[in-house]
Design a protein around this motif. Structure first.
Motif, PDB file in Angstrom:
ATOM      1  N   VAL A  98       0.865  -1.193   0.000  1.00 14.15           N
ATOM      2  CA  VAL A  98       0.000   0.000   0.000  1.00 14.15           C
ATOM      3  C   VAL A  98       0.900   1.241   0.000  1.00 14.15           C
ATOM      4  N   PRO A  99       0.457   2.339  -0.639  1.00 14.79           N
ATOM      5  CA  PRO A  99       1.284   3.554  -0.636  1.00 14.79           C
ATOM      6  C   PRO A  99       1.535   4.075   0.778  1.00 14.79           C
ATOM      7  N   ALA A 100       0.517   4.013   1.628  1.00 13.11           N
ATOM      8  CA  ALA A 100       0.674   4.414   3.031  1.00 13.11           C
ATOM      9  C   ALA A 100      -0.503   3.843   3.804  1.00 13.11           C
ATOM     10  N   GLN A 159      -4.129  -0.782  -3.430  1.00 11.98           N
ATOM     11  CA  GLN A 159      -2.955  -0.771  -4.328  1.00 11.98           C
ATOM     12  C   GLN A 159      -3.127   0.341  -5.363  1.00 11.98           C
ATOM     13  N   TRP A 160      -2.106   1.175  -5.487  1.00 14.82           N
ATOM     14  CA  TRP A 160      -2.106   2.252  -6.493  1.00 14.82           C
ATOM     15  C   TRP A 160      -1.134   1.881  -7.602  1.00 14.82           C
ATOM     16  N   SER A 161      -1.546   2.221  -8.834  1.00 16.69           N
ATOM     17  CA  SER A 161      -0.818   1.772 -10.015  1.00 16.69           C
ATOM     18  C   SER A 161       0.636   2.243 -10.082  1.00 16.69           C
ATOM     19  N   TRP A 162       0.849   3.551 -10.125  1.00 18.57           N
ATOM     20  CA  TRP A 162       2.261   3.961 -10.338  1.00 18.57           C
ATOM     21  C   TRP A 162       3.069   3.855  -9.059  1.00 18.57           C
ATOM     22  N   ASP A 163       2.403   3.900  -7.906  1.00 12.62           N
ATOM     23  CA  ASP A 163       3.125   3.662  -6.652  1.00 12.62           C
ATOM     24  C   ASP A 163       3.779   2.288  -6.671  1.00 12.62           C
ATOM     25  N   GLU A 205     -11.988   3.206   3.827  1.00 10.29           N
ATOM     26  CA  GLU A 205     -11.282   4.333   4.425  1.00 10.29           C
ATOM     27  C   GLU A 205     -10.887   5.345   3.381  1.00 10.29           C
ATOM     28  N   TYR A 206     -11.054   4.999   2.130  1.00  6.60           N
ATOM     29  CA  TYR A 206     -10.589   5.889   1.077  1.00  6.60           C
ATOM     30  C   TYR A 206     -11.781   6.323   0.220  1.00  6.60           C
ATOM     31  N   SER A 207     -11.761   7.555  -0.167  1.00  8.96           N
ATOM     32  CA  SER A 207     -12.835   8.095  -0.986  1.00  8.96           C
ATOM     33  C   SER A 207     -12.238   8.690  -2.264  1.00  8.96           C
ATOM     34  N   VAL A 248      -6.844   5.567 -14.889  1.00  9.37           N
ATOM     35  CA  VAL A 248      -5.495   4.975 -14.962  1.00  9.37           C
ATOM     36  C   VAL A 248      -4.502   5.918 -14.288  1.00  9.37           C
ATOM     37  N   GLN A 249      -3.236   5.559 -14.334  1.00  7.09           N
ATOM     38  CA  GLN A 249      -2.145   6.428 -13.856  1.00  7.09           C
ATOM     39  C   GLN A 249      -0.977   6.339 -14.844  1.00  7.09           C
ATOM     40  N   PRO A 250       0.059   7.142 -14.656  1.00  3.80           N
ATOM     41  CA  PRO A 250       1.146   7.154 -15.650  1.00  3.80           C
ATOM     42  C   PRO A 250       1.704   5.747 -15.939  1.00  3.80           C
ATOM     43  N   GLU A 301      -2.570  20.944   3.435  1.00  6.36           N
ATOM     44  CA  GLU A 301      -1.565  20.292   2.587  1.00  6.36           C
ATOM     45  C   GLU A 301      -2.213  19.370   1.552  1.00  6.36           C
ATOM     46  N   ARG A 302      -3.543  19.409   1.468  1.00  3.14           N
ATOM     47  CA  ARG A 302      -4.278  18.538   0.541  1.00  3.14           C
ATOM     48  C   ARG A 302      -5.117  19.415  -0.401  1.00  3.14           C
ATOM     49  N   PRO A 303      -5.585  18.856  -1.519  1.00  5.80           N
ATOM     50  CA  PRO A 303      -6.490  19.633  -2.376  1.00  5.80           C
ATOM     51  C   PRO A 303      -7.702  20.114  -1.577  1.00  5.80           C
ATOM     52  N   LEU A 339       1.673  22.775  -0.160  1.00 12.58           N
ATOM     53  CA  LEU A 339       0.443  22.232  -0.736  1.00 12.58           C
ATOM     54  C   LEU A 339       0.693  21.246  -1.880  1.00 12.58           C
ATOM     55  N   TYR A 340       0.879  20.009  -1.533  1.00  3.60           N
ATOM     56  CA  TYR A 340       0.741  18.876  -2.442  1.00  3.60           C
ATOM     57  C   TYR A 340       1.535  19.065  -3.735  1.00  3.60           C
ATOM     58  N   TRP A 341       0.871  19.130  -4.885  1.00  2.00           N
ATOM     59  CA  TRP A 341       1.619  19.236  -6.144  1.00  2.00           C
ATOM     60  C   TRP A 341       1.756  20.690  -6.613  1.00  2.00           C
ATOM     61  N   ARG A 342       1.673  21.636  -5.679  1.00  2.22           N
ATOM     62  CA  ARG A 342       1.754  23.051  -6.048  1.00  2.22           C
ATOM     63  C   ARG A 342       2.983  23.715  -5.427  1.00  2.22           C
ATOM     64  N   PRO A 358       8.356  10.798   4.646  1.00  2.00           N
ATOM     65  CA  PRO A 358       7.189  11.639   4.343  1.00  2.00           C
ATOM     66  C   PRO A 358       6.729  11.495   2.898  1.00  2.00           C
ATOM     67  N   GLU A 359       5.463  11.822   2.706  1.00  2.00           N
ATOM     68  CA  GLU A 359       4.879  11.783   1.357  1.00  2.00           C
ATOM     69  C   GLU A 359       5.549  12.844   0.476  1.00  2.00           C
ATOM     70  N   TYR A 360       5.761  14.036   1.020  1.00  2.00           N
ATOM     71  CA  TYR A 360       6.476  15.088   0.304  1.00  2.00           C
ATOM     72  C   TYR A 360       7.057  16.032   1.341  1.00  2.00           C
ATOM     73  N   GLY A 418       5.436   7.425   6.461  1.00  2.00           N
ATOM     74  CA  GLY A 418       5.477   5.999   6.132  1.00  2.00           C
ATOM     75  C   GLY A 418       5.024   5.748   4.700  1.00  2.00           C
ATOM     76  N   PHE A 419       5.479   6.616   3.794  1.00  2.00           N
ATOM     77  CA  PHE A 419       5.021   6.593   2.403  1.00  2.00           C
ATOM     78  C   PHE A 419       5.947   5.681   1.591  1.00  2.00           C
ATOM     79  N   SER A 420       5.342   4.703   0.918  1.00  2.00           N
ATOM     80  CA  SER A 420       6.144   3.623   0.325  1.00  2.00           C
ATOM     81  C   SER A 420       7.119   4.075  -0.750  1.00  2.00           C
TER      82      SER A 420
HETATM   83  C1  9YW Z   1      -5.085  11.157  -3.470  1.00  2.00           C
HETATM   84  C2  9YW Z   1      -1.165   7.251  -3.842  1.00  2.00           C
HETATM   85  C3  9YW Z   1      -1.539   8.450  -4.694  1.00  2.00           C
HETATM   86  C4  9YW Z   1      -0.470   8.768  -5.738  1.00  2.00           C
HETATM   87  C5  9YW Z   1      -0.755  10.095  -6.439  1.00  2.00           C
HETATM   88  C6  9YW Z   1      -0.920  11.162  -5.380  1.00  2.00           C
HETATM   89  C7  9YW Z   1      -2.035  10.770  -4.423  1.00  2.00           C
HETATM   90  C8  9YW Z   1      -4.404  10.203  -4.396  1.00  2.00           C
HETATM   91  O1  9YW Z   1      -1.721   9.535  -3.809  1.00  2.00           O
HETATM   92  O2  9YW Z   1      -3.269  10.706  -5.090  1.00  2.00           O
HETATM   93  O3  9YW Z   1      -5.948  10.744  -2.695  1.00  2.00           O
HETATM   94  O4  9YW Z   1      -4.800  12.331  -3.506  1.00  2.00           O
HETATM   95  O5  9YW Z   1      -1.186  12.407  -5.975  1.00  2.00           O
HETATM   96  O6  9YW Z   1       0.300  10.389  -7.316  1.00  2.00           O
HETATM   97  O7  9YW Z   1      -0.426   7.746  -6.686  1.00  2.00           O
HETATM   98  O8  9YW Z   1       0.072   7.429  -3.261  1.00  2.00           O
END
Ligand code: 9YW
Length: 428
Positions: free
Chosen positions: A30-32, A39-43, A88-90, A113-115, A207-209, A356-359, A400-402, A415-417
């Motif tokens: 799991v990513p975290a 399971q996340w694709s590009w992770d 737990e995830y939305s 999909v993802q990259p 720190e999130r959208p 802030l995340y990807w900004r 950390p995630e970032y 604990g980000f994979s």
């Molecule tokens: C979210 C899992 C994913 C990554 C993405 C990242 C984030 C999902 O987490 O997106 O809930 O925001 O932006 O690249 O695959 O780690």
């Protein structure tokens, strides 16, 4: 700044492996725990790349588990939901309803999909231990699935430009990147209550959208879901060509060529396709910014903003403007701003947000990709410094995630994979 302790390589490796062991479910990582419990694709691809140095069989299994959830149309889903995990995830699995769709072959997955980093990851996993890979017939087994995945992108996502378009910001992997702002602003506000935000129990809201962004993400996701993930919509509400997504696709096509050669199959088709994707990326190069930018596939307009996505093409052998992009990576918009790691967004932009995340913050996977590009173009010292800094900031702060790209302070979840996986690759 929170002090980050120095870690000797063996201790760092141990800590990274220990975290990946904790996030391993027996079939995938799991990513975290908590924030991202499926399971996340590009992770998974990044995890496999890091893990290959220590446990190539588990690295192979990581990718094989993901590819087992591939749809009959070839798409490799963004998320494969673990039915043993409570919601737990939305959005959750019920939101997407994929189990009712024949193409999803009964699996609970996202429809997005993802990259496409998987063919490249599979090749790297193979090269880490070719003997065990050959013994397990790893490449033989994954090659047809990886081909079908790329075929899906070509058939369903190329709107005539030679590039693949993402139909949702989540597909880019850089959810709230400034590259998507204008296209998202055209979408209607989602009426009704704001979508569930279990993510806010695991990470700071600042720190999130935002809820507003989440409203639009959900509107768009519902739109795609209500069409059962059908890509035949002649006028989709959102279709963007992302430089990193497409550069990684080209890199993966190159890896499929290497895979084909290893398997004694013809490789020319993959080589040609990789070259075609790289050529199709060229109009996305912005000579003023010195980076590749995104293009709105619906309007044809370029989004002239410098983000880390626009640096990723320099990591691909044969990318046409790699020299200029490397200069931009070292320049004032990125590392030349005094950043310790590569910021996700232009350091000179007035709307940069360091937390802030990807900004604005720096992520480990993209910094690692840029470090690879710098090394490829002779900047060995800078690449080595980025590697050392990543290890220090990751291990000293519980992966950390970032992080703040300038002072290195941790953000997002811990604990980000893939942060741990990148550490393993840097130390290999
Ligand atoms: C979210 C899992 C994913 C990554 C993405 C990242 C984030 C999902 O987490 O997106 O809930 O925001 O932006 O690249 O695959 O780690």
């Amino acid at each position: 700044m929170r002090a980050a302790r120095e870690a000797a390589p063996a201790a760092a490796r141990h800590a990274a492996l220990e975290l990946l062991g904790r996030n391993w479910t027996g079939t995938h990582t799991v990513p975290a725990a908590g924030l991202y419990p499926h399971q996340w694709s590009w992770d998974s691809a990044f995890v496999a790349v890091g893990l290959r140095h220590h446990d190539p069989v588990r690295a192979q299994t990581e990718l094989e588990t993901l590819l087992a959830a591939q749809w009959s149309d070839g798409r490799v889903p963004q998320i494969v939901y673990d039915p043993t995990v409570a919601d737990e995830y939305s959005p959750n699995a019920a939101f997407w309803g994929s189990t009712r769709l024949a193409a999803a072959r009964g699996r609970a997955t996202s429809l997005l999909v993802q990259p496409p980093v998987h063919a490249w990851a599979a090749w790297l996993v193979h090269t880490a231990d070719p003997e065990v890979s050959r013994r397990r017939r790893f490449l033989e087994r994954v090659h047809p699935r990886l081909r079908a995945w790329h075929e899906y992108l070509r058939r369903e996502r190329d709107r005539g430009s030679g590039l693949a378009a993402v139909v949702h910001p989540w597909e880019s992997g850089t959810d709230n990147s400034p590259l998507w702002d204008d296209a998202l602003a055209r979408l209607p506000e989602r009426p009704g209550a704001s979508p569930p935000r279990p993510d806010l129990a695991h990470a700071d809201a600042a720190e999130r959208p935002s809820d507003r962004e989440y409203g639009r993400y959900f509107w768009l996701a519902e739109h795609y879901r209500d069409r059962a993930g059908d890509d035949g919509d002649p006028e989709p509400p959102f279709a963007m060509e992302d430089p990193a997504f497409n550069a990684l696709w080209a890199l993966s096509e190159q890896a499929l060529a290497a895979t084909a050669r290893e398997l004694g199959l013809p490789a020319e088709e993959h080589e040609r396709r990789a070259a075609e994707i790289l050529a199709a990326l060229e109009p996305l190069f912005d000579p003023v910014l010195g980076v590749y930018v995104a293009r709105d596939a619906l309007t044809g307009e370029l989004v002239r903003r410098a983000t880390v996505s626009g640096l990723v093409p320099a990591a691909v052998p044969g990318a046409h403007h790699a020299g200029a992009v490397v200069a931009a990576a070292l320049g004032p918009r990125f590392l030349g701003s005094g950043a310790a790691l590569v910021p996700s967004y232009d350091a000179t932009a007035p709307d940069l947000d360091r937390a802030l995340y990807w900004r604005g913050p720096a992520w480990f996977n993209t910094t690692w990709l840029v470090a690879g590009a710098l090394r490829r173009h002779g900047h060995h010292d800078t690449a080595a410094r980025l590697g050392e800094t990543m290890v220090r900031l990751a291990v000293g702060q519980d992966f950390p995630e970032y992080v703040d790209a300038w002072d290195g302070s941790p953000h997002g979840t811990r604990g980000f994979s893939w942060t741990a996986a990148v550490v393993l690759d840097v130390l290999a």
